[in-house]
Structure formats: C-alpha cells, structure tokens
Design a protein around this motif. Sequence first.
Motif, PDB file in Angstrom:
ATOM      1  N   SER A 353      79.543  18.553   6.356  1.00 12.25           N
ATOM      2  CA  SER A 353      78.746  18.639   5.123  1.00 12.25           C
ATOM      3  C   SER A 353      77.513  19.518   5.328  1.00 12.25           C
ATOM      4  O   SER A 353      76.419  19.239   4.810  1.00 12.25           O
ATOM      5  N   TYR A 354      77.704  20.591   6.073  1.00 11.59           N
ATOM      6  CA  TYR A 354      76.576  21.488   6.365  1.00 11.59           C
ATOM      7  C   TYR A 354      76.033  22.137   5.091  1.00 11.59           C
ATOM      8  O   TYR A 354      74.823  22.367   4.982  1.00 11.59           O
ATOM      9  N   ALA A 355      76.933  22.391   4.137  1.00 14.50           N
ATOM     10  CA  ALA A 355      76.510  23.051   2.896  1.00 14.50           C
ATOM     11  C   ALA A 355      75.525  22.208   2.100  1.00 14.50           C
ATOM     12  O   ALA A 355      74.770  22.741   1.273  1.00 14.50           O
ATOM     13  N   SER A 367      81.376  23.312   7.490  1.00 17.38           N
ATOM     14  CA  SER A 367      81.091  22.627   8.750  1.00 17.38           C
ATOM     15  C   SER A 367      80.580  23.631   9.779  1.00 17.38           C
ATOM     16  O   SER A 367      80.960  24.802   9.749  1.00 17.38           O
ATOM     17  N   VAL A 368      79.763  23.129  10.703  1.00 22.16           N
ATOM     18  CA  VAL A 368      79.223  23.975  11.769  1.00 22.16           C
ATOM     19  C   VAL A 368      79.451  23.279  13.107  1.00 22.16           C
ATOM     20  O   VAL A 368      79.223  22.067  13.244  1.00 22.16           O
ATOM     21  N   VAL A 381      78.973  28.286  15.259  1.00 21.15           N
ATOM     22  CA  VAL A 381      80.213  28.676  14.575  1.00 21.15           C
ATOM     23  C   VAL A 381      80.331  27.886  13.282  1.00 21.15           C
ATOM     24  O   VAL A 381      80.285  26.643  13.285  1.00 21.15           O
ATOM     25  N   GLY A 382      80.460  28.601  12.169  1.00 21.07           N
ATOM     26  CA  GLY A 382      80.611  27.958  10.881  1.00 21.07           C
ATOM     27  C   GLY A 382      81.991  28.199  10.287  1.00 21.07           C
ATOM     28  O   GLY A 382      82.593  29.249  10.478  1.00 21.07           O
ATOM     29  N   SER A 383      82.512  27.204   9.545  1.00 18.76           N
ATOM     30  CA  SER A 383      83.843  27.294   8.948  1.00 18.76           C
ATOM     31  C   SER A 383      83.820  26.786   7.517  1.00 18.76           C
ATOM     32  O   SER A 383      83.114  25.821   7.195  1.00 18.76           O
ATOM     33  N   ARG A 384      84.597  27.428   6.675  1.00 17.38           N
ATOM     34  CA  ARG A 384      84.731  26.960   5.286  1.00 17.38           C
ATOM     35  C   ARG A 384      85.668  25.763   5.181  1.00 17.38           C
ATOM     36  O   ARG A 384      85.613  25.001   4.222  1.00 17.38           O
TER      37      ARG A 384
END
Length: 411
Positions: A353-355, A367-368, A381-384
Amino acid sequence: METPVDDGADRTIRVLLVDDQPDLAEVTGLHLENRRDSFEVVLAPDGPTALDRLEATAVDCVVSDYEMPGMDGLELLRAVTEREPSLPFILYTGKGSEEIASEAISAGVTDYLQKRTTSEQYDVLANRIENAVARRRSERAREESEGRYRTLVDASPHAILVHYGETIVYVNDTMVRMFGFEAQSQAHGTAAMSYVHPDDRDAVRERMRLVLDDREESDWIAWRLLRDDGEIREVESRGTPVVYDGQRAVQVVVRDLTDQRRRERQLGALNGALDDLAAADARTAVGETAVDAVVTLLEAPTVGVFEAVEGALLELAVAGADGVGFPPDARGLPDDSVEMAAYRAGTPRLVDSYAAREDRLVDGVASVFLFPLDDDGLLWVGSREGFASADRDALEILGRAVVAAFDRLDD
C-alpha cells in the motif's frame, strides 16, 4: 419411473406388448420369445394397464397397437414419453395410414410397423425391438461413461478442454481459471484459436489437425495463451483424440509454464548481472548494472540504487516504468522516510500500500521492496502489481551481489 442402467450382466430385453386383442397379443408375444432367447414379453390389454405395468416393472421397450378403447396408441406414446422420454416405443398397428405415421413421428415414436400375419413380420418386429433397445443401452452407457469422465476431469488439478474442430465444447474449472473466466459456460461454444496468440496459431492449428485426422496423441507443444483480461500466459499442451457426446473430438491438457519460464529468465538475467557486478570498475557502474538487472528481472519496475554519503542516501542510478519515476530534483531521500528507516534498521522490508503513504517518493507504485546495502546504501524497487516470493528472493541475491561489488571497490 426410470429404468435402471444396464450393467452388461443382465442381457434380458423386457418388452411391454399392449393390445386390446388378448389372443393376438399372446401369439405375438410367443413368436417374439421364440425368436430371441433374451426376450421377456409382458402383456397389457390397454393403455392405463400399460402405464401401471411401467410403474411396477423395469421395461426396455414398449410395443403398442394403435386403435384401442379409452386410450389409443398415440395417447399412450405421449404418456410414456412424459414419464420416460428415452424408452423405445414401437407403434405396431393393423390399421395404418400416412396421417397416423406422421403424427406418431411428430410425437417421438421410435419405430412404426404395420401388423402382418407372416413369419417374416415377426422377424422384422424382433429386429426392430432389438435394435431400438441396443441403441438406447449404448446411449445410456455412453452418457454414464461421459458422466464419470466429467467427474474425473472436473476434479483434475490440470487445465483440460475438449473441442470439436476449433469449437470448445467443454472446459474444467482449472481451465476456466486459466482463461480468466468465472464460469464454464463462458468458454463453451467459443473458438479455441481465439485464446492462442496470433503468432502461434498456425503451429497449434496444425497440431490439432494431426490429432483429429491421425487419431494419435500429440507431443507437448509450447504456445502463448491469451486470457480474457488480455494477459498473456506461457503454456504447453498435449492433445488426445476422444469421443465426446458421440462425436470425434480432441481433449487438450494445458500446463501453465508462465512462472517457470519467468524464473528461468530471472536466473539467466541474475547470473549475467552477477558476472557484470564482479567486473564493475566503479560505484556508478555497480549502480547502473543493478538497475539494469532489476529491469530485466521484473515486469515494468521502478528502481533506484541510493548511495550512502555522510549519513544521507543519494541517488546513484535510477530507472522508472512508463509514467513513473523519481523526481529529477530530489537526489536524496528524506531523513524521516520509510526508506531511511529501512536503511538504518539494516533489514529488507516490503512496503505494501505504498501508494497510500503520504511520504511516498513516487506515484503509481503499489508496493516497494527495500534492501539495505549494508553501510553502502539502499536498493529501492517499486512495482505496480506487487512482488512474488521468487521476485523477492532474486532481489535479495542481487542486493548481496551489489554489496560484494561495493566492498571489492572499497578494498
């Protein structure tokens, strides 16, 4: 009443003979039993009595006169069909006409035969009864077999579909999930080729044709499956010729290799990155190699290697997915950020829930994954979509290799 399915042990054929002329009915019954040892004839003088017999006795075929008081043969046919639609019914009448025959056919009669008092006529009637019962038993055996087949296939952990030509007629629940559907009915009647990547259709179609024409099981063939949501999955399948609902068809077992193929590519990319990191001659080269490796390992990531300089984490090398990236004027990470907290703790951290975080560095990332590079910095590293466990494992291996490369340069 439903007649029990014949299991092959009892080959008796029970015939219900309905005729309001008892003497004629008895003679016909004797002729039939004399011609076939398997025949057992039960007599009924009228329609209502015949229906009572059906309730009390398992019957394989009804042979009925047409002209009878109270209930004629066609009325009896309709009553029998309503109770047991698949039961063979032969109209055997001494008073026939095209009109009666046409009406009987419309009502679903199995066969229509005019009475004759010849030996040959009884032979014909015996043959008609035997053939009608054989067809019914064969059909019921097929239905029972296909019922067992569906039960087994539905419970299979493998994705399975059946198609006539290129039309899908059956899929099990595992195949439904692979297609991205919610119900089997969404796939039934659709074109099998519509789920195959256009570049793979010629090869898959040729393999389907060989199975149908040669009636031999095929070897495994790799191709790309197009899900309902547009996602592409890497699969392999094997076709086997079968008979389904009485027609020649192909059963296809499909195995999803997407995760396996991705892991194989990740291992290849990881091995290449480890070699490149071992040969890197500058810290910038280490950062850029790590970033390139993450871009190869994951699908559309946003990635950054941040170097520790006098207690701060400064940008060393970054790459962003389309529409996502680090602010160009923000080389350092905020001191009160979750990234700095992970660096100081010295342990990898997954931030879901990084956003939704107010202190997020970039938008468009769900997410990171944060991997502290000992005292040298941080791999961000971030991912959608989020991270699978295999993704995190690969990133940790890469992170440790980056630490080793920095240590080598510091020596």
